[in-house]
Design an enzyme around this catalytic site. Structure first.
Site, PDB file in Angstrom:
ATOM      1  N   ASN A 286      -8.950  -1.445   4.210  1.00 39.98           N
ATOM      2  CA  ASN A 286      -8.779  -1.695   2.683  1.00 39.98           C
ATOM      3  C   ASN A 286      -7.797  -2.644   2.184  1.00 39.98           C
ATOM      4  O   ASN A 286      -7.656  -3.029   1.089  1.00 39.98           O
ATOM      5  CB  ASN A 286      -9.047  -0.699   1.728  1.00 39.98           C
ATOM      6  CG  ASN A 286      -7.924   0.337   1.667  1.00 39.98           C
ATOM      7  OD1 ASN A 286      -7.042   0.069   2.457  1.00 39.98           O
ATOM      8  ND2 ASN A 286      -7.934   1.208   0.727  1.00 39.98           N
TER       9      ASN A 286
ATOM     10  N   LYS B 157      -6.631  -4.996  -5.138  1.00 40.55           N
ATOM     11  CA  LYS B 157      -5.575  -5.392  -4.690  1.00 40.55           C
ATOM     12  C   LYS B 157      -5.227  -6.978  -4.449  1.00 40.55           C
ATOM     13  O   LYS B 157      -4.171  -7.409  -4.656  1.00 40.55           O
ATOM     14  CB  LYS B 157      -5.491  -4.813  -3.214  1.00 40.55           C
ATOM     15  CG  LYS B 157      -5.332  -3.006  -3.363  1.00 40.55           C
ATOM     16  CD  LYS B 157      -4.903  -2.554  -2.080  1.00 40.55           C
ATOM     17  CE  LYS B 157      -4.956  -0.933  -2.321  1.00 40.55           C
ATOM     18  NZ  LYS B 157      -4.518  -0.332  -0.855  1.00 40.55           N
TER      19      LYS B 157
ATOM     20  N   ASP C 146       0.950  -0.990  -0.197  1.00 38.90           N
ATOM     21  CA  ASP C 146       0.123  -0.121   0.060  1.00 38.90           C
ATOM     22  C   ASP C 146       0.865   1.224   0.110  1.00 38.90           C
ATOM     23  O   ASP C 146       1.900   1.207   0.173  1.00 38.90           O
ATOM     24  CB  ASP C 146      -0.873  -0.176   1.354  1.00 38.90           C
ATOM     25  CG  ASP C 146      -1.672   0.997   1.334  1.00 38.90           C
ATOM     26  OD1 ASP C 146      -2.111   1.537   0.395  1.00 38.90           O
ATOM     27  OD2 ASP C 146      -2.146   1.614   2.560  1.00 38.90           O
ATOM     28  N   LYS C 147       0.171   2.250  -0.342  1.00 40.43           N
ATOM     29  CA  LYS C 147       1.185   3.577  -0.360  1.00 40.43           C
ATOM     30  C   LYS C 147       0.927   4.423   1.115  1.00 40.43           C
ATOM     31  O   LYS C 147       1.679   4.559   1.657  1.00 40.43           O
ATOM     32  CB  LYS C 147       0.714   4.319  -1.419  1.00 40.43           C
ATOM     33  CG  LYS C 147       1.846   5.563  -1.726  1.00 40.43           C
ATOM     34  CD  LYS C 147       1.424   6.454  -2.758  1.00 40.43           C
ATOM     35  CE  LYS C 147       0.175   7.288  -2.599  1.00 40.43           C
ATOM     36  NZ  LYS C 147       0.590   8.451  -1.396  1.00 40.43           N
TER      37      LYS C 147
ATOM     38  N   THR D 100      -2.179   1.428  -5.027  1.00 42.32           N
ATOM     39  CA  THR D 100      -2.797   2.463  -4.518  1.00 42.32           C
ATOM     40  C   THR D 100      -4.091   2.952  -4.740  1.00 42.32           C
ATOM     41  O   THR D 100      -4.197   2.720  -6.002  1.00 42.32           O
ATOM     42  CB  THR D 100      -1.644   3.691  -4.303  1.00 42.32           C
ATOM     43  OG1 THR D 100      -2.005   4.982  -3.785  1.00 42.32           O
ATOM     44  CG2 THR D 100      -1.096   4.031  -5.870  1.00 42.32           C
ATOM     45  N   GLY D 101      -4.913   3.755  -4.035  1.00 46.19           N
ATOM     46  CA  GLY D 101      -5.995   4.347  -4.531  1.00 46.19           C
ATOM     47  C   GLY D 101      -5.891   5.865  -4.852  1.00 46.19           C
ATOM     48  O   GLY D 101      -6.999   6.367  -5.136  1.00 46.19           O
TER      49      GLY D 101
END
Length: 1178
Positions: free
Chosen positions: A889, A866, A432-433, A731-732
């Site tokens: 998430n 993801k 994740d970021k 990432t979102g």
């Protein structure tokens, strides 16, 4: 955890003004049929008897324990015997109870299995006793329950659905309950959900205005009916309606408080229980994450199968030999010493026959007896040894000071003990970021207002904030300073009606009011040292919210003079440049992942109704008002600024507003009433309602928030890349933001060839993938496709070198680079494209392209996407995957990967609770993998091979003896020696070395990341090593058996003395064998290895001192003879000479990377050099 806008539970809520009464005619209920559906729950307020008569809800007592006193023994045994090896040893013990097969004593044969079962049972019983103790404490806590018009104390376990409960400040919530009243006149209550989701920030919950007057601290005279959804795990959603005085009132997640939460900053609340006990959301979410099994253990089961084949062959040889021997000597069985049919000795048995069942049955019984004699060929002790070793490894990982975060006080956590060794073989890291690579501590940096960008020159000079409050009797002091732009401050102080000034005013009003942040005002005044502040009261203020983004925006608004200092269910109160501004909250549409925006409807003091909206740019520009010449220019400039902010790595939001006419508001209100009381598709209907007002917006501007990289992230990523680990970021965030962060953390480099896949249809995505594959020469002969074709090659012993070259001194390979160039490839793909790719037949093309790239960056991805990306690699290759994230998430991704790592960050503990390991910072992953992962893999790999060798050499020694005794399955060793061999004599050194041995120091492993490639190449454990070990074992067993036979063949030594000699010899042999392979000697290593030999001698002396045993006194006669000691010495030399010679040859002429690094370490220690003088490349 990623957000495109502030993360608020994805549901819709409205907090009506207290004075507003909903017109009866506006309430329409289209789904009355569902109210009485058996699938829903009907709760009668303050009538638990009636509530539970029809529906029989469960009580509020909870049970997390697994066993009771009555079912512990059968249930625990049933669970333990799910291990096939345990069933095998149970069958062996059962066979030994039969008279014709009683090779060992009946009690002795049960000892190994009983020992393992008892140790595991004691561990399980202790863990379950702790659960029982916790359950008892929880169930016997007390709370105030309304009984006979008075609140009386009642134990939690006796609470039922329908009970009305009163909770005081700092008390725990005993069950899921709908709020009916609070100590706050506006109906607001503050709760802490740390026990539920780990988040420390306070959350707001509201009691409906209709119930506030009926439920107060002293008056509770009301009855009603609540119809709610059946119990479910979703802690962020709740759908229900309350029937009260002829009205139907909608209820949602903002009106319910859940079991395990704690009441904070509120004197008391009153609520009615809707879910109790096991049906509460906390208990429904208490299920453990799916169990995982290490890859090496699965390989170990394959080798165990081979050992079973060896066992069968040996037993077949013995039984066949037995049958042939009996046929040959059929007429001599009355006189031969091994198979006499009759007793010859005088006494009561003289002339009686032995039990003799005929040649066929004797052959069959010989086969079964052989299985009993050779049973430890399948090492039962290996299972418990591995558990103890992993436990010890976990202890040292937890205690590693380099993985302790002093800022948060968080230490490393091992939440799973089954996959320690997998940490040494990771090929892909999915990260994740936000909150994982970055700190998730947001800081407001840039603002675009009315087409002009601000924030290029920020400062924290107090003069600006003092000027913002120069007309106020109070001045607010933020807990953390926010830098401000002097030009923007000057614009806000202007007394002007220019569009730019109005836009700036509404811009900061939106930041201050369009959120769910809770202002926390310090009780004491903050001391002031300013010369002009004698007339001002300075109060400290801090903000708590569910999203760091929101907190940063509200703090920025306060720094620019728009301070939110009070929030109730119907109002927000701001201090706008010294003037108090009270705004009525008429409605609120919270952020959800579909709309990607949030809006609030406010009534201003001049009776103007406005809707203020903020959200992601992808969802905001489509709902702006039609372009005019002026607006078009502003939109163009704002989009340009957004691109600029994204390139700087900032997180962006767009802000807009519009005025609502009375007709528009009334239409919205009626539709909202209908949607909010619906029990079917409520979320979808509320989104349709929001669309009524979230349109034709006036663009106010955009924000840019900085989320700084965590310390050590670039270095960690670079080290993992050198180690042959591919890092993918999922990432979102916007694509530009993700690329900027990728560059700053050295994931991306300027010279990389970027392949960007932004498709909006299946056809377009297919074309983009095909073009990229053709352009960059991606072929099916890539490393991963080779892995597909011979997926098991690495397990069969062929070195899985690929792009991680065997020699540390060799240059990097060109995997992931364009043909004919040296530029590596980077794939950048968005979530929209993944929708078409992962759900269509394009996965193979994506896999081919992605695995040929050095870097993959996925933007705007949803949680399930993801997990889909992880599964794309996991299902198509044999490579091990690791997923790391910090938010809810990321849970699906963490659970999908072979190894899941949770970050203890700002997003709560959902990721931690679902993970296998947890840490405070991403940089700790470097040492976890390169050091502890390498050590654990090397240790466990050697541990398994050594256990196979240790047991096999003992069994083969017995096999050679049986071949020399007419296949009679007799044993020269006492039954206790056979049992103690793997349980006591040789177990302790195995555990100690498995926990503490280090082939290289941590500094060397960090200095040369390529050493991690030994795990990728399966150097510590593979099928080739297994066969080499078995060949070595065969030689050692021959030396062990035949050297004493040749030396003592002309002597008068008895068989029990030979057995004692073999017992001591095999224990010394396997311990010296282990000592040859120890990489780092320590005091505890010496004690374990040489101490086990001493313990063996002590046990043999004790057993030989018991008169009833046939080996009575043998050790005393043997030990007095020099031949005895020379025999043992000769056995050790002859047995280990081939192994020693091979090790010396390979180390001298074919050294491995680890051996080269060990020599470098030795040179550094001997000569004190700072750098080794050998060709080991970093």
């Amino acid at each position: 955890m990623e957000r495109n806008a502030p993360n608020i539970p994805p549901s819709e809520t409205s907090h009506s003004h207290p004075s507003r009464v909903r017109p009866k005619s506006s309430v329409q209920f289209d789904d009355n049929t569902l109210f009485h559906d058996d699938s829903g729950n009907v709760i009668y307020v303050n009538d638990p008897t009636k509530t539970n008569e029809k529906y029989e809800f469960c009580g509020n007592d909870i049970r997390t324990s697994r066993y009771t006193l009555l079912n512990f023994l059968p249930k625990n045994l049933f669970i333990q015997f799910h291990r096939v090896a345990y069933l095998y040893f149970l069958a062996i013990a059962a066979l030994n109870q039969l008279p014709p097969l009683a090779v060992f004593g009946r009690t002795v044969s049960l000892f190994p299995l009983l020992f393992v079962l008892c140790v595991t049972a004691i561990k399980d019983a202790y863990e379950d006793w702790r659960r029982h103790r916790s359950d008892c404490y929880e169930n016997n806590r007390e709370c105030l329950v309304l009984q006979s018009a008075q609140f009386r104390s009642k134990r939690w376990k006796n609470v039922q659905a329908g009970d009305v409960i009163k909770i005081l400040a700092d008390e725990m919530i005993p069950a899921d309950m709908v709020l009916l009243g609070t100590s706050d006149p506006s109906g607001v209550a503050y709760i802490q959900t740390m026990n539920l989701d780990g988040e420390s920030n306070l959350k707001t919950r509201f009691a409906k205005q209709e119930t506030l007057s009926a439920f107060s601290q002293d008056v509770c005279a009301v009855s009603g009916v609540i119809r709610c959804e059946p119990p479910n795990r979703n802690i962020y959603e709740f759908t229900a309606t309350m029937e009260l005085n002829g009205h139907k009132i909608p209820l949602n997640q903002s009106n319910i408080v859940l079991r395990g939460c704690m009441l904070k900053n509120t004197d008391w609340i009153i609520g009615v229980v809707v879910y109790a006990g096991q049906q509460t959301k906390a208990m429904l979410n208490s299920a453990a994450s799916p169990s995982k099994r290490s890859k090496l253990e699965s390989y170990m089961n394959r080798e165990t199968l081979w050992l079973s084949v060896f066992l069968f062959i040996m037993c077949a040889v013995v039984s066949l030999g037995m049958g042939l021997w009996l046929v040959r000597h059929e007429h001599e069985l009355d006189t031969l010493p091994y198979y006499r049919k009759k007793f010859f000795n005088k006494g009561p048995n003289e002339g009686r026959k032995y039990r003799y069942y005929g040649i066929p049955m004797e052959t069959f019984f010989s086969f079964l007896s052989s299985i009993i004699v050779f049973q430890i060929m399948i090492p039962i002790s290996l299972y418990i040894t591995m558990e103890l070793v992993r436990l010890g490894q976990s202890y040292f990982m937890i205690e590693d000071k380099d993985m302790y975060d002093s800022k948060s006080g968080s230490r490393f956590q091992c939440r799973s003990l089954n996959i320690n060794e997998d940490l040494g073989q990771i090929r892909y890291v999915f990260s994740d970021k936000t909150g994982t690579l970055t700190e998730n501590k947001m800081e407001f940096q840039r603002a675009s207002i009315h087409g002009k960008s601000y924030g290029s020159s920020l400062h924290t000079d107090d003069e600006s904030t003092e000027a913002a409050a120069n007309n106020s009797k109070r001045k607010w002091k933020l807990k953390s300073e926010t830098p401000v732009d002097s030009e923007l401050m000057a614009l806000l102080r202007k007394d002007s009606n220019l569009d730019e000034r109005i836009a700036a005013h509404e811009f900061f009003l939106t930041l201050a009011a369009c959120n769910t942040v809770i202002p926390i005002i310090s009780s004491g005044k903050v001391s002031s040292c300013g010369k002009d502040e004698s007339n001002h009261e300075i109060e400290g203020i801090d903000y708590q919210g569910e999203s760091p983004d929101e907190q940063a925006l509200v703090s920025a608004a306060s720094a620019y003079g728009y301070t939110l200092f009070e929030r109730t269910s119907g109002n927000v109160v701001l201090d706008v440049n010294g003037e108090k501004l009270r705004l009525d909250v008429l409605g609120l549409h919270e952020f959800d992942s579909v709309r990607k925006r949030m809006s609030v409807i406010l009534r201003f003091p001049d009776n103007v109704v406005k809707v203020l909206v903020k959200g992601a740019d992808s969802s905001m520009f489509s709902i702006l008002a039609p372009d005019t010449e002026g607006n078009n220019g502003i939109q163009h400039e704002t989009q340009s600024h957004l691109s600029e902010y994204s390139m700087e790595g900032l997180r962006t939001l767009v802000v807009g507003s519009r005025d609502l006419s009375d007709a528009e508001f009334e239409e919205w209100q009626k539709m909202y009433e209908d949607a909010s009381t619906s029990l079917t598709d409520r979320a979808a209907k509320l989104r349709q309602t929001a669309a009524l007002i979230e349109c034709n917006l006036k663009l106010l501007g955009a924000t840019g928030i900085e989320d700084k990289l965590q310390e050590g992230v670039p270095e960690a990523i670079e080290s993992m890349r050198q180690a042959g680990i591919k890092v993918w970021v999922l990432t979102g965030d916007k694509q530009e933001t993700a690329i900027s962060i990728g560059l700053s953390c050295k994931l991306l480099s300027r010279d990389m060839q970027k392949i960007i896949i932004n498709g909006t249809s299946e056809v377009e995505c297919r074309k983009l993938l095909t073009d990229a594959i053709a352009k960059y020469g991606v072929k099916s002969s890539s490393r991963e496709h080779q892995n597909l074709k011979c997926k098991t090659d690495s397990r069969l012993g062929c070195p899985d070198i690929h792009d991680n070259t065997k020699s540390l001194g060799l240059p990097k390979s060109n995997a992931g680079k364009k043909e004919g160039t040296t530029a590596p490839l980077a794939l950048i793909i968005d979530g929209t494209s993944l929708v078409y790719i992962l759900e269509k037949e394009l996965e193979s093309e994506l896999f081919k392209l992605a695995t040929s790239c050095s870097v993959v960056l996925c933007c705007r991805v949803a949680p399930l996407q993801k997990a889909g990306i992880v599964d794309l690699i996991k299902s198509r290759t044999d490579d091990l995957t690791l997923a790391i994230g910090d938010g809810a998430n990321d849970v699906s991704m963490i659970q999908m990967a072979d190894v899941g790592v949770g970050i203890c960050g700002q997003e709560g503990r959902q990721a931690v609770m679902a993970s296998d390991f947890a840490m405070a910072q991403f940089q700790f992953l470097k040492k976890l993998l390169l050091v502890h992962g390498h050590w654990n893999y090397q240790r466990v790999g050697y541990l398994v091979l050594y256990n196979f060798y240790r047991n096999a050499v003992f069994v083969l020694m017995l096999f050679w003896y049986i071949l020399c005794t007419a296949f009679s399955t007799t044993s020269a060793l006492t039954e206790w020696s056979s049992v103690f061999y793997s349980v006591i004599y040789t177990s302790i050194p195995t555990i100690i070395i498995g926990v503490m041995d280090k082939d290289l120091s941590h500094s060397t492993l960090l200095l040369y990341p390529k050493l991690y490639g030994t795990g990728h190449r399966h150097e510590a454990y593979n099928l080739q090593l297994f066969w080499i070990t078995m060949i070595d074992t065969l030689w050692q067993s021959l030396a062990l058996f035949y050297i004493p036979v040749f030396i003592y063949k002309d002597s008068t030594i008895d068989i029990w003395s030979m057995g004692s000699l073999w017992t001591i010899s095999v224990v010394i042999l396997v311990n010296v064998h282990l000592a040859m392979d120890i990489n780092q000697w320590a005091l505890v290593s010496h004690v374990a290895v040489w101490g086990s030999i001493i313990i063996t001698y002590g046990c043999v002396v004790i057993l030989d001192s018991i008169p009833v045993f046939p080996n009575y006194g043998t050790i005393y006669h043997l030990a007095s003879s020099p031949t005895y000691w020379m025999t043992i010495f000769l056995i050790i030399i002859v047995a280990l000479l081939p192994r020693f010679s091979c090790k010396a040859f390979y180390q001298a002429f074919c050294p491995s990377d680890i051996q080269i690094a060990r020599e470098a370490e030795t040179m550094i220690k001997q000569h004190g050099n700072l750098q080794p003088k050998c060709p080991v490349s970093k």
